[in-house]
Design an enzyme around this catalytic site. Structure first.
Site, PDB file in Angstrom:
ATOM      1  CG  HIS A   1      15.540  64.000  -0.789  1.00  0.00           C
ATOM      2  ND1 HIS A   1      14.387  64.673  -0.464  1.00  0.00           N
ATOM      3  CD2 HIS A   1      16.548  64.653  -0.146  1.00  0.00           C
ATOM      4  CE1 HIS A   1      14.689  65.693   0.343  1.00  0.00           C
ATOM      5  NE2 HIS A   1      15.989  65.702   0.540  1.00  0.00           N
TER       6      HIS A   1
ATOM      7  CD  GLU B   1      18.441  67.300   2.790  1.00  0.00           C
ATOM      8  OE1 GLU B   1      18.928  68.289   3.353  1.00  0.00           O
ATOM      9  OE2 GLU B   1      17.771  67.384   1.737  1.00  0.00           O
TER      10      GLU B   1
ATOM     11  CG  ASP C   1      12.152  68.589  -0.881  1.00  0.00           C
ATOM     12  OD1 ASP C   1      11.157  67.939  -0.517  1.00  0.00           O
ATOM     13  OD2 ASP C   1      13.287  68.078  -0.955  1.00  0.00           O
ATOM     14  CB  SER C   2      11.754  67.901   3.540  1.00  0.00           C
ATOM     15  OG  SER C   2      12.366  66.974   2.660  1.00  0.00           O
TER      16      SER C   2
ATOM     17  CB  CYS D   1      10.951  60.387  -2.181  1.00  0.00           C
ATOM     18  SG  CYS D   1      11.953  61.495  -1.164  1.00  0.00           S
TER      19      CYS D   1
ATOM     20  CB  CYS E   1       8.184  67.804  -0.845  1.00  0.00           C
ATOM     21  SG  CYS E   1       8.274  66.686   0.560  1.00  0.00           S
TER      22      CYS E   1
HETATM   23  N1  DGL Z   1      11.632  65.095  -0.989  1.00  0.00           N
HETATM   24  C1  DGL Z   1      10.619  64.628  -0.075  1.00  0.00           C
HETATM   25  C2  DGL Z   1       9.552  63.832  -0.833  1.00  0.00           C
HETATM   26  O1  DGL Z   1       9.432  63.955  -2.030  1.00  0.00           O
HETATM   27  C3  DGL Z   1      11.313  63.914   1.049  1.00  0.00           C
HETATM   28  C4  DGL Z   1      10.502  63.863   2.249  1.00  0.00           C
HETATM   29  C5  DGL Z   1      11.293  63.735   3.514  1.00  0.00           C
HETATM   30  O2  DGL Z   1      11.896  64.715   3.917  1.00  0.00           O
HETATM   31  O3  DGL Z   1      11.231  62.645   4.124  1.00  0.00           O
HETATM   32  O4  DGL Z   1       8.779  63.122  -0.258  1.00  0.00           O
END
Ligand code: DGL
Length: 257
Positions: free
Chosen positions: A190, A156, A15-16, A188, A78
């Site tokens: 997160h 984060e 993931d990011s 998302c 993600c």
């Molecule tokens: N967890 C990512 C998602 O599901 C976040 C993306 C981001 O870093 O903006 O989209």
């Protein structure tokens, strides 16, 4: 040379940032004997406002990293990276690659008011994949979308219950409620980290839907199809990285309520 992956090899997840751990949690519950590798690309988060080219490039780097550590399958945990990069990854790599998308279909089936709200990143909401999702499942309902700029950064930083996070969640959720949404899609990975806040602001009459459990089920199906389910009987091992540091996955999962 890349290690040759087999059924005993680990599953690679990226993931990011740490958001994809909300998916890993479901994978571990669902497939407890699988070894899991997780990479959080926090240094490059958020992906939400980045170009598709940038996200494709990062997704390649992370896939290569996980392959180099023996991954037998990749989970793109993600929504934003799935929308931008999954087609390219599937063209370039032959192993099973599992992605995710906002749960518009189950939300459309669940709504009683006929209005659903989708919380996601700008990148996800602007993507062709999301447009296709709306065309397929959003025809007979009203779909109100909300890009939650800044929320990934709160997660984060570990500010899951801070006053500033609460204010941001209220700012994003309130218009969806005012539009009549009775079902909110956490689009998302997160956002499940701030699910208690979202639930509190939305109230008990609103259903929240996230995709982690469905991804875990789909992953199991893909592994079975490819004869890649782990034959091991012991509890699966976890190994995580956040950029170039080791990631304490258990500690972060423990912070999720
Ligand atoms: N967890 C990512 C998602 O599901 C976040 C993306 C981001 O870093 O903006 O989209």
């Amino acid at each position: 040379m890349q290690p040759v992956a087999n059924a005993s090899s680990p599953i690679g997840i990226f993931d990011s940032g740490i958001g994809g751990l909300s998916v890993l949690r479901h994978i571990r519950e669902h497939l407890p004997h699988e070894d899991l590798l997780y990479f959080a690309d926090s240094q490059h988060a958020p992906y939400g406002g980045q170009s598709a080219e940038f996200i494709i490039q990062r997704s390649r780097v992370l896939t290569e990293f996980l392959l180099a550590h023996g991954a037998k399958a990749i989970v793109v945990a993600c929504n934003t990276a799935t929308a931008a990069a999954i087609q390219t990854l599937r063209q370039e790599y032959t192993l099973p690659i599992i992605g995710m998308e906002p749960a518009v279909k189950p939300a459309a089936a669940a709504t009683k008011t006929g209005v659903i709200g989708v919380l996601a990143t700008t990148g996800t909401l602007k993507s062709a994949q999301f447009a296709a999702l709306l065309a397929n499942y959003g025809q007979h309902i009203q779909v109100v979308t909300q890009a939650c700029v800044g929320l990934v950064e709160c997660v984060e930083r570990g500010e899951l219950d801070a006053a500033s996070t609460r204010a941001l969640v209220a700012q994003y959720v309130t218009p969806l409620l005012e539009a009549g949404a009775d079902t909110l899609v956490l689009g998302c990975t997160h956002y499940p980290f701030v699910r208690p806040l979202i639930a509190e602001i939305a109230g008990p009459q609103v259903t929240l839907i996230d995709t982690g459990a469905a991804v875990a089920r789909h992953l199991q199906h893909r592994l079975e199809e490819s004869s890649l389910i782990s034959p091991l009987q012991a509890a699966g091992k976890l190994q995580g990285w956040r950029d170039d540091q080791a990631l304490d996955i258990e500690a972060i999962l423990a912070s999720m309520r």
